[in-house]
Design a protein around this motif. Sequence first.
Motif, PDB file in Angstrom:
ATOM      1  N   ALA A   8       0.836  -1.212   0.000  1.00 44.42           N
ATOM      2  CA  ALA A   8       0.000   0.000   0.000  1.00 44.42           C
ATOM      3  C   ALA A   8       0.861   1.249   0.000  1.00 44.42           C
ATOM      4  O   ALA A   8       0.683   2.167   0.804  1.00 44.42           O
ATOM      5  N   GLY A   9       1.856   1.278  -0.915  1.00 40.78           N
ATOM      6  CA  GLY A   9       2.532   2.534  -1.230  1.00 40.78           C
ATOM      7  C   GLY A   9       1.620   3.274  -2.212  1.00 40.78           C
ATOM      8  O   GLY A   9       0.461   2.895  -2.417  1.00 40.78           O
ATOM      9  N   TRP A  10       2.127   4.314  -2.851  1.00 37.76           N
ATOM     10  CA  TRP A  10       1.292   5.110  -3.758  1.00 37.76           C
ATOM     11  C   TRP A  10       0.850   4.273  -4.959  1.00 37.76           C
ATOM     12  O   TRP A  10      -0.239   4.465  -5.488  1.00 37.76           O
ATOM     13  N   GLY A  37       4.035   3.591   2.047  1.00 32.16           N
ATOM     14  CA  GLY A  37       5.331   3.059   1.601  1.00 32.16           C
ATOM     15  C   GLY A  37       6.449   4.067   1.772  1.00 32.16           C
ATOM     16  O   GLY A  37       6.690   4.578   2.864  1.00 32.16           O
ATOM     17  N   ARG A  38       7.100   4.419   0.671  1.00 32.20           N
ATOM     18  CA  ARG A  38       8.249   5.315   0.759  1.00 32.20           C
ATOM     19  C   ARG A  38       7.876   6.790   0.760  1.00 32.20           C
ATOM     20  O   ARG A  38       8.745   7.664   0.741  1.00 32.20           O
ATOM     21  N   ALA A  39       6.586   7.077   0.768  1.00 29.14           N
ATOM     22  CA  ALA A  39       6.143   8.474   0.870  1.00 29.14           C
ATOM     23  C   ALA A  39       5.007   8.507   1.880  1.00 29.14           C
ATOM     24  O   ALA A  39       3.835   8.513   1.515  1.00 29.14           O
ATOM     25  N   LYS A  40       5.378   8.500   3.155  1.00 25.48           N
ATOM     26  CA  LYS A  40       4.350   8.417   4.182  1.00 25.48           C
ATOM     27  C   LYS A  40       4.700   9.300   5.379  1.00 25.48           C
ATOM     28  O   LYS A  40       5.812   9.820   5.488  1.00 25.48           O
ATOM     29  N   THR A  41       3.730   9.427   6.270  1.00 24.96           N
ATOM     30  CA  THR A  41       3.931  10.178   7.502  1.00 24.96           C
ATOM     31  C   THR A  41       3.888   9.195   8.660  1.00 24.96           C
ATOM     32  O   THR A  41       2.984   8.362   8.723  1.00 24.96           O
ATOM     33  N   VAL A  42       4.881   9.292   9.519  1.00 23.51           N
ATOM     34  CA  VAL A  42       4.919   8.391  10.676  1.00 23.51           C
ATOM     35  C   VAL A  42       4.859   9.216  11.968  1.00 23.51           C
ATOM     36  O   VAL A  42       5.193  10.402  11.968  1.00 23.51           O
ATOM     37  N   GLN A  43       4.451   8.549  13.020  1.00 20.57           N
ATOM     38  CA  GLN A  43       4.373   9.221  14.319  1.00 20.57           C
ATOM     39  C   GLN A  43       5.684   8.935  15.044  1.00 20.57           C
ATOM     40  O   GLN A  43       6.027   7.782  15.281  1.00 20.57           O
ATOM     41  N   THR A  44       6.453   9.957  15.365  1.00 19.50           N
ATOM     42  CA  THR A  44       7.711   9.713  16.074  1.00 19.50           C
ATOM     43  C   THR A  44       7.948  10.808  17.112  1.00 19.50           C
ATOM     44  O   THR A  44       7.760  11.993  16.811  1.00 19.50           O
TER      45      THR A  44
END
Length: 376
Positions: A8-10, A37-44
């Motif tokens: 479930a990347g773009w 995938g390689r263009a996502k937002t993560v919670q950190t």
Amino acid sequence: MKIAIVGAGWAGLAAAVKAVQRRHEVTLFEMASTLGGRAKTVQTHGQRRDNGQHILIGAYHHTLDLMRELGVDIPQALHRIPLCLIDPNGSGLALTTTSSPTAFAMAVLHHDAWKWSSRLALLRESVRWALSGFKCSEDLSVEALTRGLPQEVRQGLVDPLCVAALNTPPARASARVFLRVLRDALLTGRGSADLLLPSRPLGDLLPLPALDWLQRHGAEVKLRQRVASLERSGAGWQLCGGHFDGVILACSAKEAARLAQDHDPDWYRLASQIPHESITTIYLRCVGARLKAPMTFLPRGPAQFAFDLQAMGHASGGFAFVISAADEFSRAAGDYIEGPYPATLEGAVRSGQFAVEGLVGNISAMQNTIPNRGNS
Ligand SMILES: Cc1cc2nc3c(=O)[nH]c(=O)nc-3n(C[C@H](O)[C@H](O)[C@H](O)COP(=O)(O)OP(=O)(O)OC[C@H]3O[C@@H](n4cnc5c(N)ncnc54)[C@H](O)[C@@H]3O)c2cc1C
């Protein structure tokens, strides 16, 4: 038809939306806990962070159309500026109006830092590329294509454009793909070469709106579910305990090769040989500092581009530095197998949509040749 999409990347998200629009029953498998995938937002550390700075251009028509279909407010999500490749001193090529061939020619003619002979050489070469339909032989590199141009043009325009668009240094980048991007940027309508800089987190540009849209339209999205194997089952496929009429592999080339190994040895060999180029983003905070433009070219490296995130609509004091095609860093950019586009968001979206058309065509052709297909 029941279609499984792996990844479930773009690309996978674009394929899922397209397949649902074509009235197929879709299950989307994603091994990570977040979409994109390689263009996502993560919670950190309690904050939403993109996994890496991305830029789009106005010629990313498939991506922009898809975002619109998903209800994304494009002017709010993307900060649009005319193409601008300037260094920290403010010197460089900058279009003053939204892009067109005339605006490009004007920007070249007004680029005082280049000698007149350099400006004319670039315009001559551009006309030559246009007359050849922006086509060249398949094995030509960008370096070979532009060898005749003066060094200041190569250093000030070709090199940064090549790394930005293809994430590959000119010596290894495909001239054919470079010319294709150039053609689309200059000739597919006003604004095609404009830079579109995300003013929202990447997750809000496509992954989350796509998830919302898919769930509202009845698709099943399975997060944290890695597809470990793929088995033939009659005329269809068996994976993760389910039967599907067709499968789209929208995962990394390495994973796609592994899953296809027993079914298509030729494709397995091809996909497992695809090299990756690394790309790294370093985020910094420096309150009070500003750059002359939202995106600045850094000719002396080690990063090639610096982004002033405040100028793109984010909180003040944020900067992103992008190091492209630096092999000593982790290997992580997009894959490119077929089609006119390089490993970009647009390439991913196009390949996902293209895969749905190809898959549905193949299954229909197969079903027409299998007797009693209702029982198979
Ligand atoms: C730091 C960085 C900066 C970039 N900058 C730009 C840019 O400025 N502009 C631009 O256009 N492009 C840029 N790119 C490239 C762009 O992000 C990629 O080309 C694009 O996101 C690739 O999408 P994809 O869907 O093809 O692959 P991916 O994003 O890799 O998606 C594949 C998905 O498949 C999942 N998966 C893999 N194996 C399995 C399995 N067995 N089962 C289930 N799920 C699986 C993965 O977890 C992943 O979510 C950048 C990339 C990076 C990393």
